[in-house]
Design an enzyme around this catalytic site. Structure first.
Site, PDB file in Angstrom:
ATOM      1  N   ILE A  38     -74.465-102.989 -21.975  1.00 34.67           N
ATOM      2  CA  ILE A  38     -74.632-104.256 -21.279  1.00 34.67           C
ATOM      3  C   ILE A  38     -76.089-104.719 -21.365  1.00 34.67           C
ATOM      4  O   ILE A  38     -76.997-103.898 -21.499  1.00 34.67           O
ATOM      5  CB  ILE A  38     -74.177-104.112 -19.797  1.00 34.67           C
ATOM      6  N   CYS A  39     -76.283-106.028 -21.310  1.00 29.75           N
ATOM      7  CA  CYS A  39     -77.604-106.648 -21.229  1.00 29.75           C
ATOM      8  C   CYS A  39     -78.379-106.434 -22.521  1.00 29.75           C
ATOM      9  O   CYS A  39     -77.957-106.879 -23.578  1.00 29.75           O
ATOM     10  CB  CYS A  39     -78.333-106.105 -19.996  1.00 29.75           C
TER      11      CYS A  39
END
Length: 182
Positions: free
Chosen positions: A101-102
């Site tokens: 994620i991110c």
């Protein structure tokens, strides 16, 4: 029961790390948080996280999924650690799930595991790598086979629920989501 490894690097995004660990444990899944180095992990906003174990203690153990929280400089620390790249490749070769994620999808890309796949990440992170063999999307969560990616802190809960669904099915995902009173 599925076994999930969440490597924790100094400067990781705390909202992502805690949400992932919390929701997967609410689903009754075995989650192991592993620090890259001894001692507590100071996340990107100053929250101090306590790891379950050191990464070296579990490197040779089997996992059904590895989930990389993002944040900076956390994702950079993960990306510079050859143990992480080797671990991702091994779990992928064993037909396990790889999730990030991110800013952490760049770690998956640099490990060579996004070739020919669709993925997402924090705006600009994957695009800056100029990956000609990756279809970068803007959805909150993108699943392409065993690779699951997400945009950032604001999508952490949807990401964690998608991980639950991948590992334990839609019914378990719905059960955990209902318990959150969304």
């Amino acid at each position: 029961m599925a076994r999930i490894l969440v490597p924790l690097a100094q400067g990781c995004e705390e909202l992502e790390a805690v949400t992932i660990i919390d929701l997967l444990r609410r689903a009754g899944l075995e989650v192991v948080s592993a620090g890259l180095e001894p001692g507590p992990v100071k996340a990107s906003r100053g929250v101090v996280l306590q790891q379950d174990v050191l990464l070296d203690a579990v490197l040779d153990q089997p996992f059904d999924m590895v989930v990389l929280p993002g944040g900076l400089p956390g994702a950079d620390h993960l990306d510079r650690d050859p143990r992480i790249h080797d671990l991702l490749r091994r779990v992928a070769a064993d037909r396990g799930f790889i999730a990030a994620i991110c800013a952490a999808p760049k770690v998956v890309a640099n490990a060579g595991l996004l070739k020919g796949r669709q993925a997402t990440g924090y705006p600009g992170v994957l695009e800056s790598l100029q990956l000609h063999d990756v279809r970068v999307g803007s959805s909150a969560v993108v699943r392409d086979g065993p690779v699951i990616t997400s945009r950032g802190p604001g999508t952490a809960m949807d990401f964690a629920l998608a991980l639950i669904e991948a590992l334990a099915g839609r019914e378990k995902r719905d059960e955990v989501e209902a318990g959150l009173a969304r």
